[in-house]
Design a protein around this motif. Structure first.
Motif, PDB file in Angstrom:
ATOM      1  N   VAL A  69      37.492  41.386  42.135  1.00 25.94           N
ATOM      2  CA  VAL A  69      36.948  40.035  41.891  1.00 25.94           C
ATOM      3  C   VAL A  69      38.077  39.029  41.713  1.00 25.94           C
ATOM      4  CG1 VAL A  69      35.608  38.645  40.261  1.00 25.94           C
ATOM      5  CG2 VAL A  69      34.769  40.913  40.943  1.00 25.94           C
ATOM      6  N   ASP A  70      39.088  39.435  40.944  1.00 25.21           N
ATOM      7  CA  ASP A  70      40.222  38.539  40.729  1.00 25.21           C
ATOM      8  C   ASP A  70      40.964  38.248  42.041  1.00 25.21           C
ATOM      9  OD1 ASP A  70      42.030  37.085  38.941  1.00 25.21           O
ATOM     10  OD2 ASP A  70      43.478  38.666  39.453  1.00 25.21           O
ATOM     11  N   PHE A  71      41.115  39.309  42.881  1.00 28.25           N
ATOM     12  CA  PHE A  71      41.788  39.120  44.175  1.00 28.25           C
ATOM     13  C   PHE A  71      40.999  38.169  45.078  1.00 28.25           C
ATOM     14  CE2 PHE A  71      42.235  40.417  48.619  1.00 28.25           C
ATOM     15  CZ  PHE A  71      43.591  40.190  48.806  1.00 28.25           C
ATOM     16  N   GLU A  72      39.677  38.346  45.101  1.00 29.08           N
ATOM     17  CA  GLU A  72      38.837  37.475  45.928  1.00 29.08           C
ATOM     18  C   GLU A  72      38.925  36.028  45.444  1.00 29.08           C
ATOM     19  OE1 GLU A  72      34.193  37.111  47.439  1.00 29.08           O
ATOM     20  OE2 GLU A  72      34.784  38.607  45.959  1.00 29.08           O
ATOM     21  N   ARG A  73      38.928  35.871  44.095  1.00 27.98           N
ATOM     22  CA  ARG A  73      39.004  34.516  43.547  1.00 27.98           C
ATOM     23  C   ARG A  73      40.337  33.852  43.925  1.00 27.98           C
ATOM     24  NH1 ARG A  73      37.595  35.811  38.951  1.00 27.98           N
ATOM     25  NH2 ARG A  73      39.628  36.092  37.972  1.00 27.98           N
ATOM     26  N   LEU A  75      42.261  34.676  46.489  1.00 26.03           N
ATOM     27  CA  LEU A  75      42.289  34.437  47.941  1.00 26.03           C
ATOM     28  C   LEU A  75      41.519  33.182  48.304  1.00 26.03           C
ATOM     29  CD1 LEU A  75      43.062  35.449  50.753  1.00 26.03           C
ATOM     30  CD2 LEU A  75      40.962  36.815  50.763  1.00 26.03           C
ATOM     31  N   GLU A  76      40.363  33.012  47.672  1.00 29.26           N
ATOM     32  CA  GLU A  76      39.561  31.817  47.937  1.00 29.26           C
ATOM     33  C   GLU A  76      40.301  30.561  47.482  1.00 29.26           C
ATOM     34  OE1 GLU A  76      35.098  30.030  46.919  1.00 29.26           O
ATOM     35  OE2 GLU A  76      35.760  31.967  46.118  1.00 29.26           O
ATOM     36  N   ALA A  77      40.959  30.668  46.303  1.00 29.19           N
ATOM     37  CA  ALA A  77      41.725  29.522  45.812  1.00 29.19           C
ATOM     38  C   ALA A  77      42.881  29.179  46.762  1.00 29.19           C
ATOM     39  CB  ALA A  77      42.252  29.814  44.414  1.00 29.19           C
ATOM     40  N   MET A  78      43.527  30.229  47.300  1.00 27.01           N
ATOM     41  CA  MET A  78      44.633  29.988  48.222  1.00 27.01           C
ATOM     42  C   MET A  78      44.133  29.349  49.517  1.00 27.01           C
ATOM     43  SD  MET A  78      47.438  32.708  49.664  1.00 27.01           S
ATOM     44  CE  MET A  78      46.184  33.579  50.604  1.00 27.01           C
ATOM     45  N   GLU A  79      42.981  29.847  50.033  1.00 30.73           N
ATOM     46  CA  GLU A  79      42.424  29.255  51.253  1.00 30.73           C
ATOM     47  C   GLU A  79      42.030  27.798  51.024  1.00 30.73           C
ATOM     48  OE1 GLU A  79      39.227  31.797  52.232  1.00 30.73           O
ATOM     49  OE2 GLU A  79      40.489  33.323  53.198  1.00 30.73           O
ATOM     50  N   ASN A  80      41.427  27.530  49.878  1.00 33.39           N
ATOM     51  CA  ASN A  80      41.065  26.138  49.572  1.00 33.39           C
ATOM     52  C   ASN A  80      42.319  25.267  49.473  1.00 33.39           C
ATOM     53  OD1 ASN A  80      38.335  26.749  49.501  1.00 33.39           O
ATOM     54  ND2 ASN A  80      38.339  27.196  47.290  1.00 33.39           N
ATOM     55  N   GLY A  81      43.365  25.832  48.854  1.00 28.56           N
ATOM     56  CA  GLY A  81      44.613  25.070  48.755  1.00 28.56           C
ATOM     57  C   GLY A  81      45.216  24.777  50.125  1.00 28.56           C
TER      58      GLY A  81
END
Length: 338
Positions: A69-73, A75-81
């Motif tokens: 879950v932490d990795f997905e969060r 990864l999503e934050a990095m993609e949004n960035g």
């Protein structure tokens, strides 16, 4: 109300934050304990090893799930960035393009005008040299002139550059005048006389009055006669009529001059106007020379009988008029002794 707002807006002290690794460990332990308790409550007959194994597996699964879950969060934050940075970069480039678009447009317009001007000059020069190639003029001579003019313009000598510019202007004016079948200059231009003699292919018919009697003892006269000798070797027919007013002017010097030119192959004669019928007399004492029945070289005198102007004329009507005058004079001397 004030106290509540203060409690709500007060950030949690930095010292109370639980490290992520410790939090994950606590969650795993809690899940393992709960799993152990449930396993023990549901099946008390199982031995302790099995209960512990089940608890550890469930706890490990909980830990893995937390990391996933932490990795997905993250990864999503990095993609949004990344998307945010790309959008900001596009916006920045668009704004920069809008800011410089005006300047670029002006610069491009200037560059376009400059390129168009250069291509127009190249086109003009190409057309000019194409016309030279199609004409009877020596294209290599024109090219040499252009190249030499360019080299002279690069010299570090203002006097030479100015003189070269004046000579180019003079030559350009001469060629422009010749394109209109007439050109003139002040005084007597002996270079024209000699150069034209070197160019003729068929005939040279000339009159020589007392005005130019001293000319035959000069250095240009020697070059002129040499050019005539070369022309005769090419098959050119040369006739010269020495003209005086009366028979008393036909002296030994004039007779000797006539004989010396005959020795070169020139058909030379001496005639006094007083010997000729009035209808065939010269009319004026101006000398003229007819080259190849196409161009006349004439010298005009001023009131003091000094050569004031030299004129080249290739207009058909005037050339024909001079030819008729010369032929009438020449035929009238057939029965006269030189």
């Amino acid at each position: 109300m004030t106290a509540t707002q203060g409690t709500t807006n007060t950030p949690r002290p930095e010292g109370l934050r639980v490290p992520p690794l410790l939090l994950k460990t606590l969650v795993t332990v809690v899940v393992s304990i709960i799993a152990y308790v449930l396993t023990n409550a549901l099946n008390q007959k199982q031995d302790e090893v099995w209960k512990l194994t089940i608890s550890i597996v469930i706890g490990g699964s909980a830990l893995i799930i937390q990391y996933m879950v932490d990795f997905e969060r993250r990864l999503e934050a990095m993609e949004n960035g990344q998307r945010t940075r790309i959008r900001e970069m596009k916006d920045s480039l668009s704004e920069h393009h809008r800011e410089v678009h005006g300047h670029l447009s002006d610069h491009r317009r200037e560059m376009t005008d400059l390129v168009d001007d250069r291509f127009a000059r190249i086109s003009e020069a190409t057309e000019l040299f194409s016309q030279v190639d199609r004409s009877v003029l020596r294209s290599d001579g024109v090219t040499k002139l252009a190249r030499s003019a360019t080299k002279a313009g690069l010299l570090n000598n203002e006097l030479v550059k100015t003189f070269a510019s004046e000579e180019i202007d003079r030559l350009a004016q001469l060629l422009e005048n010749l394109s209109n079948n007439i050109a003139d200059c002040l005084g007597e231009n002996q270079d024209w006389l000699i150069d034209l003699t070197r160019c003729i292919k068929n005939t040279l018919d000339a009159t020589s009055t007392s005005v130019d009697r001293d000319f035959w003892n000069s250095e240009p006269a020697s070059r002129y006669l040499e050019a005539q000798s070369d022309a005769i070797l090419r098959g050119v027919k040369i006739r010269r009529l020495f003209i005086v007013d009366t028979e008393q002017e036909i002296d030994a010097k004039l007779t000797e001059l006539c004989e010396s030119q005959r020795s070169l192959g020139i058909d030379a004669r001496v005639v006094a106007l007083s010997q000729l019928p009035h209808r065939v007399q010269l009319g004026t004492h101006s000398d003229f020379i007819i080259f190849d029945n196409e161009l006349t070289y004439e010298i005009d005198q001023d009131t003091k009988k000094v050569n004031a102007k030299t004129t080249l004329n290739a207009r058909a009507a005037l050339v024909e008029h001079r030819m008729k005058r010369f032929n009438r004079l020449w035929e009238a001397t057939q029965d006269l002794s030189a």
